[in-house]
Write a protein that holds these residues in place. Structure first.
Motif, PDB file in Angstrom:
ATOM      1  N   GLN A 234       0.871  -1.120   0.112  1.00  0.00           N
ATOM      2  CA  GLN A 234      -0.127  -0.047  -0.035  1.00  0.00           C
ATOM      3  C   GLN A 234       0.891   1.483   0.029  1.00  0.00           C
ATOM      4  O   GLN A 234       0.447   2.080  -0.790  1.00  0.00           O
ATOM      5  CB  GLN A 234      -0.793   0.083   1.230  1.00  0.00           C
ATOM      6  CG  GLN A 234      -1.751   1.185   1.251  1.00  0.00           C
ATOM      7  CD  GLN A 234      -3.118   1.088   0.505  1.00  0.00           C
ATOM      8  OE1 GLN A 234      -3.181   0.111  -0.148  1.00  0.00           O
ATOM      9  NE2 GLN A 234      -3.592   2.217   0.237  1.00  0.00           N
ATOM     10  N   ASP A 238       0.877   0.012  -4.386  1.00  0.00           N
ATOM     11  CA  ASP A 238       0.376  -1.286  -5.170  1.00  0.00           C
ATOM     12  C   ASP A 238      -0.904  -1.589  -4.224  1.00  0.00           C
ATOM     13  O   ASP A 238      -1.090  -2.409  -3.694  1.00  0.00           O
ATOM     14  CB  ASP A 238       1.252  -2.193  -4.985  1.00  0.00           C
ATOM     15  CG  ASP A 238       0.729  -3.596  -5.764  1.00  0.00           C
ATOM     16  OD1 ASP A 238      -0.289  -3.750  -6.325  1.00  0.00           O
ATOM     17  OD2 ASP A 238       1.438  -4.788  -5.660  1.00  0.00           O
ATOM     18  N   ALA A 239      -2.044  -0.851  -4.693  1.00  0.00           N
ATOM     19  CA  ALA A 239      -3.365  -1.068  -3.907  1.00  0.00           C
ATOM     20  C   ALA A 239      -3.985  -2.505  -4.104  1.00  0.00           C
ATOM     21  O   ALA A 239      -4.344  -3.123  -3.357  1.00  0.00           O
ATOM     22  CB  ALA A 239      -4.384   0.004  -4.108  1.00  0.00           C
ATOM     23  N   LYS A 240      -3.748  -3.029  -5.285  1.00  0.00           N
ATOM     24  CA  LYS A 240      -4.393  -4.254  -5.708  1.00  0.00           C
ATOM     25  C   LYS A 240      -3.595  -5.310  -4.921  1.00  0.00           C
ATOM     26  O   LYS A 240      -4.138  -6.510  -4.279  1.00  0.00           O
ATOM     27  CB  LYS A 240      -4.054  -4.461  -7.240  1.00  0.00           C
ATOM     28  CG  LYS A 240      -4.718  -5.786  -7.601  1.00  0.00           C
ATOM     29  CD  LYS A 240      -4.567  -6.006  -9.257  1.00  0.00           C
ATOM     30  CE  LYS A 240      -5.063  -7.227  -9.721  1.00  0.00           C
ATOM     31  NZ  LYS A 240      -5.051  -7.483 -11.173  1.00  0.00           N
ATOM     32  N   ARG A 243      -4.392  -5.405  -1.253  1.00  0.00           N
ATOM     33  CA  ARG A 243      -5.673  -6.027  -1.119  1.00  0.00           C
ATOM     34  C   ARG A 243      -5.567  -7.590  -1.006  1.00  0.00           C
ATOM     35  O   ARG A 243      -6.120  -8.347  -0.366  1.00  0.00           O
ATOM     36  CB  ARG A 243      -6.876  -5.754  -2.012  1.00  0.00           C
ATOM     37  CG  ARG A 243      -7.289  -4.237  -1.717  1.00  0.00           C
ATOM     38  CD  ARG A 243      -8.536  -4.084  -2.458  1.00  0.00           C
ATOM     39  NE  ARG A 243      -8.421  -4.251  -4.026  1.00  0.00           N
ATOM     40  CZ  ARG A 243      -7.875  -3.288  -5.083  1.00  0.00           C
ATOM     41  NH1 ARG A 243      -7.712  -2.086  -4.356  1.00  0.00           N
ATOM     42  NH2 ARG A 243      -7.743  -3.249  -6.293  1.00  0.00           N
ATOM     43  N   ASN A 269      -8.954   0.765   2.692  1.00  0.00           N
ATOM     44  CA  ASN A 269      -8.675   0.937   1.240  1.00  0.00           C
ATOM     45  C   ASN A 269      -9.793   1.202   0.407  1.00  0.00           C
ATOM     46  O   ASN A 269      -9.549   2.073  -0.558  1.00  0.00           O
ATOM     47  CB  ASN A 269      -7.906  -0.492   1.234  1.00  0.00           C
ATOM     48  CG  ASN A 269      -7.479  -0.542  -0.427  1.00  0.00           C
ATOM     49  OD1 ASN A 269      -7.893  -0.491  -1.310  1.00  0.00           O
ATOM     50  ND2 ASN A 269      -6.064  -0.485  -0.349  1.00  0.00           N
ATOM     51  N   GLU A 270     -10.846   0.597   0.786  1.00  0.00           N
ATOM     52  CA  GLU A 270     -12.064   0.706  -0.102  1.00  0.00           C
ATOM     53  C   GLU A 270     -12.830   2.298   0.144  1.00  0.00           C
ATOM     54  O   GLU A 270     -13.144   2.855  -0.824  1.00  0.00           O
ATOM     55  CB  GLU A 270     -13.112  -0.168   0.203  1.00  0.00           C
ATOM     56  CG  GLU A 270     -12.666  -1.536  -0.152  1.00  0.00           C
ATOM     57  CD  GLU A 270     -12.497  -1.607  -1.736  1.00  0.00           C
ATOM     58  OE1 GLU A 270     -13.198  -0.977  -2.559  1.00  0.00           O
ATOM     59  OE2 GLU A 270     -11.676  -2.275  -2.081  1.00  0.00           O
TER      60      GLU A 270
END
Length: 276
Positions: A234, A238-240, A243, A269-270
């Motif tokens: 994060q 790299d948010a993906k 997650r 995050n969302e």
């Protein structure tokens, strides 16, 4: 001697609060809130301070009936139960959610015991965990340091002290202890996780990534390592990937403190893009 380290929920929460950072939130209820529901710091092969059927009976009551263990220990101490009775009583207080009282007694017992160095170090380690559950990292650091004076090669106590140092914000000092642990036990995954978190707090992100990758190479489904890698991902945009790591934490350890924190991180995050 490599002494196995129990994982109390409260101790894990304290560790995560010390090293969490990123999106990690402080869980409600405090670090000792669920202590009574978790296993005690008493693996079966930890050296005992005493011997005999009364000691074993008292210790046997700790998980199933801590109130009964405390009553048994107090009656036994009154009848001359000595160190065994005092040890069991302190552990019963820990199980009953009174970590400050337990830690005080455990530390005094470890200081004054006539037991072996290994047994005294084990009790100091229990005192450290009690102080961490009581949110008194300074006392935990002091107890770990006292334990290391009698067992200087005890990597478990080094790890305990590193957690206390991290909670106190002394990340560079924590890294010194963690370096000793990883040098002595390079296959100890949790030490690499804690090292990664301390490095992250010092803004040494590439090194932190290397440490957490080492942890996951050793233990691919280590929940704390996955939680930490998600935080690092994060922070690196790299948010993906973050997650994916936090979802994996929930999948592999659904009832753990790490899963609770991963779930909170996923929610944040969302929510992030909506806030912007």
């Amino acid at each position: 001697m490599v002494r196995p380290r129990p994982v109390l929920l409260g101790a894990v929460l304290a560790l995560l609060l010390a090293f969490g950072g990123g999106l990690v939130l402080i869980p409600a209820g405090g670090p000792g809130a669920e202590a009574a529901d978790e296993g005690l710091p008493l693996p079966p092969d930890i050296p005992r301070l005493a011997e005999g059927p009364q000691y074993e009976e008292c210790l046997g009551l700790l998980r199933s009936d801590p109130d009964g263990a405390l009553s048994f220990a107090e009656g036994w101490e009154g009848a001359g139960g000595g160190e065994g009775a005092r040890h069991c009583a302190a552990l019963a207080l820990l199980a009953l959610g009174e970590p400050d009282r337990a830690a005080e007694r455990l530390e005094a017992l470890a200081r004054n015991s006539q037991g072996s160095a290994a047994a005294r170090a084990a009790v100091f380690a229990q005192a450290v965990q009690g102080w961490m559950l009581a949110d008194q990292a300074g006392r935990a650091y002091a107890a770990a340091t006292m334990g290391l004076t009698i067992a200087p090669e005890d990597t478990g106590l080094m790890l305990d002290r590193a957690v206390a140092l991290g909670t106190l914000g002394r990340y560079r000092d924590a890294l010194d202890d963690l370096a000793r642990v990883t040098q002595a036990e390079p296959d100890r995954a949790e030490a690499w996780v804690f090292q990664a978190a301390a490095l992250r707090h010092l803004d040494r992100l590439p090194e932190a990534v290397g440490a957490v990758d080492r942890a996951l190479a050793l233990a691919p489904d280590n929940a704390e390592a996955l939680l930490e890698r998600g935080i690092l991902r994060q922070l690196r945009g790299d948010a993906k990937g973050a997650r994916a790591d936090w979802q994996r934490v929930i999948a592999v350890a659904p009832d753990s403190a790490a899963a609770d924190l991963a779930q909170q991180n996923l929610a944040l995050n969302e929510a992030g893009p909506k806030r912007r």
